[in-house]
Design a protein around this motif. Sequence first.
Motif: not given
Length: 534
Positions: A373-375, A386-388, A394-395, A406-407
């Motif tokens: 998704k990042m690439l 923010s979605d990452c 990573l959550a 905020a995150n």
Amino acid sequence: MKKNFYQSIPKDLKWREDDIIIQSQFTKENDKVCHLLGFNNYIVYMKDLQQEPKKYIKLDFDIKFEILRENVVKKSDDDDSLGQIKGISIIKDLGNETIIQKKYFGGERLIKQWREFLSNRINQWQFHQMFRVYKKIGKGNFASVYLAQKIEDSKKMAIKAFSKQAAYAEENGKEAILNELKIMRQLNHSHIMQMYEVYETQNSLYVALELLEGGSLYDLIKEKTLLSTTQIQQIMVGVLQGLNHMHQKNIMHRDLKLENILFKQQRKMDSVVIADFGLATKVDEPVYLYYRCGTPGYVAPEVINIKDVKGHYSEVCDIFSLGLVFYLLLSGKQAFPGKSYGTVVKQNREATIDFKIKQLQQAPSQAMDLMRKMLEKDPNKRISASDCLKHPFLAEINNQMADDSANDSIDEGDEFGQVATRMNQLNEETIKFDAFRRNAIVNSPGSPGIIDTKQLKQQKIIDSLNQLQMNSPLLNGKIETFDSIPNIGTPKNKKCQNTFQQSPMIKPSQFKQTLPQQQQNQGNPLQKYSQQKN
């Protein structure tokens, strides 16, 4: 001809509608009282609050300030004590070594409030009497980095000093410096390298930076350090939190790579920070100062392929660059493994990435999902910072490292049982992947998570060519000999190499003796440098 310090307030300056950030009463040199009203980018001068103001001054690069202090009797040549704060001088630089100034006097607390307000907007005049400079810890063509201590509060800092003449001689040199300082003044996050203040003299700029003693991600990879999956997660979360802060302010970095990911402390991956904002810009600038820029091998396809000078792209270009770092950390391989500059640029343009290499075959499925998704080649489909941070891979780490609420890393509608099941599955995959990588070290120099040294050196050569953008004085002539200090404003112009003014007088370092012995033995970069250079 007398030069005016203040300007008449223009009719289009709606100062009554703007937010007043600070407002104070001062005494002038003639003992008369006046009032200064501080706004975001200008100051309004008033003789009396009951009367309509007529004068103002815009806070641009030609306006400086200086803290005024009582004179002190020096006890010795080494006495660098400071007198009590008594006022502030606002200075207008007219060029050709001509300045005019206005002095305003008030209590120490009041002046410190104004210093905080002004230091976030303009440079502070003079430097040498404010710092103890202990030793040089980095050097470029005509720029140097010093280990220093602010006299007022004994805070350790890294001072980047460079010649204004040399920097301004570069094409777009002054504009690039103005842009970087402006960007950094807007950033305030634990995972972004902090710029404290900027000082200026007639010949030089001195940038006071956070002292980062943990080296760079490039240092770790160069040393063939095997990072666990948890450590990789900590690095990714820290950088993404920093990026999220930037992106919320509509700022993009545009040069994320191993060398620009640093650590506050050695071996503490959660102390990671983003550094080097020489190519950062606002997304919505009408025309980017540098529109095609970055380092081949780390550039988003929409940046490297842009053809229109007036073209635009978005902050998710940083996500692609970080995705390439992520790929390297998990696999130990460059996503674009060309052996020449031209090959890497071609691969980077095409942005075709092999996710099926053997080094990634046992990677956690959620890590692979996030990486894909990042690439994503299409920036409109690419995941945001923010979605990452909310991604299952990573959550949990994001929750542990979050600066504030905020995150939020887990959707409110998610049942706890589902989260627990997902985390257990991820932990099992992570354990297997780390074991696979450890076992691979014995049998293969190119094992997952350990990038081959020859490949890293080749990428370093490709980095140094950096032919995507050759005009930035902040990008050329990097500081060498000390990887841990961020590189702000290092110009490169052979004609100006001898114009840098004499370095600040260097005092014997007290830090050399105060470092814990254990830290010294672990290769503390300051101590290491001292041993090499003294």
